[in-house]
Motif scaffolding. Structure first.
Motif, short mmCIF file in Angstrom:
data_model
loop_
_atom_site.label_atom_id
_atom_site.label_comp_id
_atom_site.label_asym_id
_atom_site.label_seq_id
_atom_site.Cartn_x
_atom_site.Cartn_y
_atom_site.Cartn_z
N UNK A 145 44.76 53.30 37.88
CA UNK A 145 44.77 52.32 38.96
C UNK A 145 45.95 51.38 38.74
N UNK A 217 24.40 48.76 43.35
CA UNK A 217 25.39 47.77 42.89
C UNK A 217 26.70 47.88 43.67
N UNK A 220 26.08 46.35 47.02
CA UNK A 220 25.99 44.88 46.99
C UNK A 220 27.36 44.25 46.78
N UNK A 221 28.15 44.88 45.93
CA UNK A 221 29.48 44.33 45.66
C UNK A 221 30.46 44.68 46.77
N UNK A 240 35.01 51.29 42.79
CA UNK A 240 36.31 50.72 42.43
C UNK A 240 36.21 49.31 41.87
N UNK A 241 35.33 48.49 42.45
CA UNK A 241 35.34 47.07 42.06
C UNK A 241 34.07 46.66 41.36
N UNK A 242 33.55 47.53 40.54
CA UNK A 242 32.33 47.18 39.83
C UNK A 242 32.66 47.04 38.36
N UNK A 243 32.29 45.90 37.73
CA UNK A 243 32.63 45.78 36.31
C UNK A 243 31.93 46.86 35.50
N UNK A 244 32.67 47.43 34.60
CA UNK A 244 32.09 48.42 33.69
C UNK A 244 31.72 49.73 34.36
N UNK A 245 32.33 50.05 35.51
CA UNK A 245 31.94 51.31 36.14
C UNK A 245 32.59 52.49 35.42
N UNK B 337 33.54 38.38 32.40
CA UNK B 337 32.42 38.26 33.33
C UNK B 337 31.11 38.05 32.57
N UNK B 367 32.85 38.93 41.24
CA UNK B 367 32.39 40.30 41.45
C UNK B 367 32.82 40.83 42.81
N UNK B 368 33.02 39.94 43.76
CA UNK B 368 33.42 40.37 45.09
C UNK B 368 34.92 40.33 45.28
N UNK B 370 38.83 41.00 45.27
CA UNK B 370 39.66 42.20 45.43
C UNK B 370 40.31 42.57 44.10
N UNK B 371 40.43 41.57 43.23
CA UNK B 371 41.12 41.81 41.96
C UNK B 371 40.21 42.45 40.93
N UNK B 372 38.94 42.60 41.30
CA UNK B 372 38.00 43.20 40.36
C UNK B 372 38.19 44.71 40.41
N UNK B 373 38.56 45.30 39.27
CA UNK B 373 38.85 46.73 39.34
C UNK B 373 38.14 47.52 38.29
N UNK B 374 36.86 47.24 38.13
CA UNK B 374 36.05 48.08 37.26
C UNK B 374 36.59 48.22 35.86
N UNK B 385 23.64 44.23 39.40
CA UNK B 385 24.06 43.26 40.41
C UNK B 385 22.89 42.59 41.15
N UNK B 389 22.17 38.53 41.47
CA UNK B 389 21.93 37.84 42.73
C UNK B 389 20.65 37.02 42.64
N UNK B 411 20.54 39.29 50.97
CA UNK B 411 21.45 40.39 50.58
C UNK B 411 20.71 41.46 49.80
#
Lengths: 708, 620
Positions: A145, A217, A220-221, A240-245, B337, B367-368, B370-374, B385, B389, B411
């Motif tokens: 990425x 998850x 939700x994210x 793509x944007x999940x921590x620790x995926x 995090x 967590x939401x 755009x810069x969060x990249x797993x 998650x 919440x 949510x």
């Protein structure tokens, strides 16, 4: 089926037998990007129906992906990923008004556009500001990425993270099909959020299905999920944007994944597909959908419906309700909405049922052969479906599906059977057509080669005629010959000897491409065959067609004064190298030229080894005489080295030569004598001197060195 | 005789050119190009070496050969080709010894080295061989052979002595030597290398002893190391490890001082921050704990924290030399995090709710983002998650931001709603193996967990309406929660699935425990709501059911007494209150998620007033 598909060929690119599978994607406005697997990416405008630009990359292109605003194009090839801006490049491309309308702009992409240096990149995808690169390493698949720079001028692509998945050996049938062409892994991005932009390789799934397949998850994210199908059959995903995926395997098709798409959109839920489709190379289709098991109280679960259609599958595409795929010999259509209805009716079936719905077993033939790549289907203004395809011969085709196709279905068993047999027939005709056209091409190319060979043999006979043609009068002009002239010239206070060779084709045949005039210059002191490499110089002049009556003139520097040990031997050969079998050459030798004085101009003309005519002319009769003598000596030396086979002719030649030499030797003192008397002016009248010189001159003229 | 000398000069030149080229390219920068530089130079050194070793060993050549081997082996080890380098070392030494006449044939590497060192002692080659011993040391350290290094202690310390104090030609500085063209140049100054090796060895040994529980032994070694000159990050690591030793030896204050020193030396030493935070937590110093966590989080958010330390122009990075498992586990730090979550939770748990709420909101925003990249990190994973919440929602409710809490719960409800089953049978986790415990669908989604999240979301929404005194809405939401929870049947082996009861809960934290707790809390909430609208019979039914499902529910106990009192059953009321107070002191919420706590925002009963009432009851 009322009517066949209308197929328009819009343009023709090179053949698609390249190292990567071809690809078509929609670009900005009416532009389409086409990569045939070669070094080039074509920009085709569907409105103007012409290629507007050709982007030339340094290596074969494996994949391309566009930014969401369609301003940037990412292309992977050879050493890494290039980023270009087609609108920007086109605006800068030099177009002269005359040919702007007819010729596409050719843009060479240099390494300045290289943004990520990574070897072995197979697939690319841009998700927001993240560039995803899937590449194959020695033992693993690597998904990297990269963060694309926000400002266009910045050029740093920061590696955010990378994930690896160990390679597994492909299925048993995996490598047999399409050997030589690498099947590109399918890389796509799945969204559940309807606000995100949709373009090629981006799919929207119904939220329930999204959650069932990729987890709560990710939903939700609101994270996009990267989905990729590998040549080993695995279908993997990564939120793509999940921590620790982590990379996880969703399913395995057990055959190379050709295509992944989303389909079946209901009017009640626009924009969201209810079904994720994956297709394998041998025709396995997997439909993934949410199945409500309300009666069992289990709620919604993910259902995997598997089916097998006749393969091989070369490429595929889906629209709202249909899956289109090409086997190479035919384009077929599957109605997915029927498969879905089946799925809902079988609530009590096992989750991954191997039973196949009827609609999935009987694809409809569209009778279009040779499709290698498909773009996403579109609805045209009339409401019909049209597909953009790339054929095996590199043709860009628009395929308009017949109207009323939707009415054909499996309404009744008999009509369906009847329809199918007609379809089979048509498909068979399509197959025959395909075979015939391939055969035609082969025959055409074979004919071409034969014609070429014939021409070559004719020329060869002309060239060799002299060697075995004793019955021909020796003086007969050769139809293909090489003349050579030498000339001293003075450039920058330095004298140099230039050789000009003229190849004259007065025969009836064309010397076609493939012939090379080769001129070798080497001192006589070294033999051409053995150990001559130290001082010999070789010049090659490959030439295109030399038609009857045409001449080819080449000039080359022989030597600068003082650098070379004269005499020199010049060999001219005519070489053809189609293969070692067909190689043919003519070897002609120039006589050696030894210049006594620099002012002399000497030129030699010769035609063959056995017939040599030497013209010596100079304003100084002494020089002519000296040169004459020297030439005779050289010829004598040459004769002594002549091959044993020519022993009989050698004897004749030697005696003739000896006589000529004796004559020449007798003339030299005569000249000297007359010069001396002339110089001292001792009573001998100028008239006498002139007479004696004239006699010498006449003797020289009348006894040309004609040695057979 | 002339020819070999000529060759020697050419080879020395070639070696020196290669070294210069490597240095130049190394200065040019770029991570990728450095790697490539290493690879190309390494292969070129190998080529040169093949030429040199292609002729029989000559006394004149040995010095050059050993220098080129030093360069080649260092480049190989920098590329983690340890086995290759080691083979080259032994091969070369055997060649060198053939000339001196000794021929040590032994497969044991330390024994081989001892023989080699003995035979070259007091010979011209000694310094060259010692350099190669440095390379061997690098290999031992990089392959975590701490014990071999320990066994070789004496030889290595004499090596340090010889190289650092100077002996023979080693007296001349490297710079002076560079000027002579006939001296083969080296890619790394052996003295710098020895210094690096020394401190790295101390660190590795310290970490090893510490993980084996020999803290005081580790500490003495580390104290020696702290006096060495070394790069800042390494000195900081020495301080950090000393601190860890002291923490193990139950000297928290001294440990804190060491961690402080580590941070003073290298402000990015995040492991020191993390460990100090843990010590403050252990000491019960909440202020300092929260402060340390906040610092840790902001340090982890710095871009420099993610860049590996000392990615410098050095050939051998400390990370190559320090790769032992025990060290990396000591140095490990949770992800940014995870720290943020911990910070938020700690704040909420320790009466800093509004601050905690902000951290929760930061966490959800991150967590939401755009810069969060797993980006995967070591350490404990974040909670799921939906749980984050719900925790955030509970914190918002504590901060009396009920609308925000409801939005978060919505949510969760919306996400899980369409996946919830109509019925669910929960099997005794004791009886089923882990793999087949739950009905896991394609993405491994757990229906039971989803049902519990959904239930908790409805419960929190009920609490929110209670807080807003909207009793009707509160009853609706509590009812939704209850309806969801009663879908679950519990199945014990050999028995039919049945409605679970409180006596089946034998372990805290299990799904069954959470289910019963949720049931108790929602019934209590509905009961309390009924009392507010004077529907006392329904209230009493719910409160009694609540106590049945979850006997430790304080709210249910107190309000049950209240309802009984209002219904005139005063003796029963008094007994109910007394019973509730008796267990209210023991019940603990430790380890329970925030959203399973009893709400503090609803109508409350004053215990002193209740006691007064009991007293009046007794006096009458």
């Amino acid at each position: 089926m009322d009517g066949r598909c209308a197929v328009d060929t819009w343009t023709q690119f090179g053949c698609t037998h390249a190292s990567f599978s071809p690809r078509i994607t929609f670009g900005l406005g009416t532009d389409v990007f086409i990569c045939t697997g070669s070094d080039e990416v074509y920009v085709f405008n569907t409105q103007e129906r012409k290629v507007t630009a050709v982007l030339q990359f340094p290596a074969p292109v494996s994949d391309l992906s566009e930014s969401h605003d369609k301003q940037l194009l990412y292309v992977s090839c050879g050493s890494g990923v290039y980023c270009v801006s087609p609108p920007f490049l086109l605006s800068r491309a030099p177009t002269s008004p005359g040919d702007a309308s007819s010729r596409p702009a050719e843009l060479k992409i240099s390494s300045e556009s290289l943004v990520v240096g990574e070897e072995g990149v197979s697939s690319l995808l841009l998700v927001g500001s993240v560039l995803l690169i899937l590449s194959q390493r020695e033992t693993s698949w690597m998904l990297s990425l990269y963060k694309t720079p926000t400002q266009a001028q910045s050029s740093s692509y920061e590696l955010l993270s990378s994930f690896s998945l160990p390679l597994v050996s492909a299925g048993t049938q995996g490598d047999t099909e399409g050997a030589g062409m690498r099947r590109r892994p399918v890389l796509s991005c799945v969204h559940s959020d309807p606000s995100s932009t949709l373009s090629d390789s981006h799919l929207h799934l119904k939220p329930v299905l999204f959650k069932l397949l990729f987890g709560i998850d990710a939903a939700l994210a609101k994270s996009p999920v990267i989905l990729f199908g590998l040549p080993d059959g695995r279908l993997c995903f990564l939120p793509l944007r999940l921590p620790g995926s982590r990379l996880r395997v969703l399913h395995s098709l057990e055959q190379p994944v050709v295509f992944v798409g989303a389909s079946v959109v209901k009017e009640t839920d626009p924009g969201h597909a209810q079904c994720l489709v994956a297709m394998g190379e041998q025709g396995r289709v997997v439909l993934m959908k949410a199945i409500n098991r309300g009666s069992e109280g289990a709620g919604c679960t993910a259902g995997f419906i598997e089916a097998c259609v006749p393969g091989p599958v070369v490429c595929g595409s889906v629209d709202q309700h249909h899956l289109y795929y090409s086997t190479g010999s035919d384009l077929l259509l599957l109605d997915l909405s029927e498969g879905i209805i089946w799925g809902e009716g079988q609530e009590r079936e096992e989750e991954t049922s191997s039973k196949t719905p009827a609609a999935l077993q009987s694809p409809t033939s569209l009778n279009v052969c040779g499709v290698m790549a498909l773009a996403a289907p579109e609805r045209n203004t009339a409401g019909g479906v049209q597909l953009l395809g790339l054929s095996v011969r590199g043709q860009l085709q628009r395929i308009v599906l017949p109207e009323g196709r939707q009415d054909v279905g499996v309404s009744s068993q008999t009509s369906s059977h009847g329809g199918r047999s007609v379809r089979d027939l048509l498909s068979a005709i399509g197959g025959v057509c395909e075979r015939v056209s391939t055969l035609k091409t082969t025959i055409k190319s074979k004919n071409q080669i034969l014609r070429h060979l014939n021409q070559l043999l004719n020329v060869s006979f002309l060239l060799t005629a002299r060697t075995n043609g004793e019955e021909h009068p020796p003086m007969q002009e050769k139809q293909i010959r090489c003349r050579a002239m030498t000339r001293w010239s003075r450039l920058l206070q330095k004298d140099s000897l230039n050789l000009t060779c003229v190849l004259d084709n007065s025969g009836p045949y064309v010397l076609e491409q493939g012939w090379t005039l080769s001129v070798t210059v080497f001192p006589v002191s070294s033999s051409p065959s053995a150990g001559g490499e130290s001082s010999s110089t070789n010049f090659s002049f490959p030439f295109h067609d030399l038609h009857p009556g045409e001449t080819l003139e080449v000039s080359l520097p022989l030597a600068a004064a003082g650098d070379t040990c004269f005499p020199l031997r010049v060999a001219c050969s005519l070489i053809f190298s189609l293969s070692s079998l067909l190689a043919e050459e003519e070897r002609t030798h120039l006589p050696d030229l030894q210049s006594g004085e620099r002012r002399e101009e000497s030129s030699g003309k010769e035609e063959s080894l056995s017939t040599i005519e030497v013209q010596v002319d100079s304003s100084s009769i002494a020089a002519v005489c000296g040169l004459h003598h020297a030439v005779l000596h050289r010829i004598q030396a040459l004769l002594q080295r002549a091959p044993e086979s020519a022993a009989s002719t050698k004897r004749v030649q030697s005696s003739g030569l000896r006589r000529a030499l004796q004559r020449a030797e007798r003339l030299l003192p005569q000249i000297q004598q007359s010069r001396i008397s002339g110089a001292f002016g001792d009573g001998t009248s100028t008239g006498h001197m002139t007479r004696s010189l004239l006699a010498i001159y006449q003797e020289l003229r009348e006894n040309p060195l004609l040695i057979i | 005789m002339h020819q070999p000398n000529c060759l020697l000069t050419t080879w020395v030149q070639e070696n020196n050119e290669l070294v210069n080229k490597w240095r130049e390219r190394q200065q040019e920068g770029g991570g990728l190009s450095r790697d490539q530089n290493r690879t190309t130079c390494s292969s070129e050194f190998h080529k040169l070496l093949r030429k040199i070793q292609g002729v029989p060993p000559l006394a004149d050549h040995t010095r050059l050969e050993l220098s080129v081997v030093y360069n080649t082996c260092l480049l190989s080890t920098a590329q983690s080709q340890f086995r290759e380098a080691e083979l080259l070392l032994t091969h070369t030494l055997q060649r060198a010894l053939q000339m001196t006449g000794d021929d040590p044939v032994t497969s044991d590497l330390p024994a081989f080295w001892r023989t080699v060192l003995k035979s070259v002692r007091n010979k011209a080659l000694n310094s060259c061989v010692l350099r190669l011993l440095c390379v061997q040391w690098v290999i031992w350290l990089a392959t975590c052979q701490i014990k071999t290094i320990h066994d070789f202690k004496e030889e290595l310390s004499s090596l340090v002595q010889t190289l650092c104090t100077g002996d023979g030609d080693e007296k001349r500085s490297e710079g002076e030597k560079e000027k002579c063209t006939d001296v083969p140049r080296l890619v790394t100054d052996p003295r710098r290398l020895v210094e690096l090796l020394q401190i790295c060895t101390f660190i590795a040994q310290g970490a090893e002893s510490l993980s084996e529980g020999q803290s005081s032994e580790a500490l003495s070694g580390l104290q020696k190391a702290s006096s060495l000159s070394a790069p800042r990050t390494l000195v900081a690591r020495v301080h950090f490890l000393s601190g860890s030793c002291l923490a193990h030896m139950s000297c928290p204050q001294m440990a804190l001082q060491c961690y402080m020193k580590a941070l003073e030396t290298d402000s990015c030493c995040v492991c020191a921050l993390y460990q100090s935070m843990l010590i403050y937590r252990q000491l019960g110093n909440r202020q300092a704990e929260i402060q340390a966590m906040r610092l840790l989080h902001s340090t982890l958010m710095l871009p420099s924290a993610t860049v590996p330390a000392l990615a410098s122009t050095q050939l051998l990075s400390p990370s190559l030399l320090l790769c032992s498992q025990s060290l990396s586990s000591l140095l490990s730090v949770p992800s940014a995090l995870s720290v943020l979550h911990n910070l938020a939770l700690t704040c909420v748990l320790h009466e800093r709710v509004s601050e905690g709420v902000e951290y929760y909101l930061d966490l959800l925003a991150a967590l939401h983002s755009e810069d969060q990249h797993g980006v995967s990190a070591e350490g404990p994973p974040l909670p799921r998650l939906p749980e984050l919440y719900l925790e955030g929602g509970a914190a918002l409710l504590m901060a009396r931001r009920s609308t925000d809490c409801m939005a978060l719960c919505n949510e969760v409800i919306n996400t899980t709603m369409d996946l919830l089953p109509e019925r669910l049978v929960m099997e005794d986790p004791e009886e089923t193996s882990k793999a087949e415990t739950r009905g896991v669908s394609a993405a491994g989604e757990d229906k039971m967990a989803m049902l519990l999240w959904s239930g908790a979301a409805y419960l929190l929404q009920g609490h929110c309406h209670t807080h807003l005194k909207d009793w009707k809405q509160a009853v609706t939401h509590y009812t939704r929660c209850i309806n969801l929870l009663v879908k679950v049947r519990f199945k014990k082996k050999g028995l039919q699935p049945q409605i679970p009861s409180a006596d089946m809960v034998d372990k805290q934290g299990t799904d069954l425990c959470i289910l019963q707790r949720l049931k108790g809390l929602s019934l209590a909430g509905r009961g309390i709501s009924f009392t507010q609208t004077d529907r006392l019979r329904e209230a009493l039914r719910d409160l009694l059911l609540s106590l049945q499902a979850f006997p430790e529910c304080v709210g249910a106990g107190l309000w049950c007494g209240e309802v009984l009192w209002r219904l005139g059953r005063r003796q029963e009321a008094a007994a109910c209150w007394e019973k509730t107070w008796s267990f209210a002191t023991q019940s603990s919420v430790e380890g329970l998620p925030l959203y399973l706590w009893e709400p503090q925002t609803g109508p409350l009963l004053d215990s002193t007033e209740l006691r007064c009432r009991i007293q009046t009851l007794g006096s009458t």
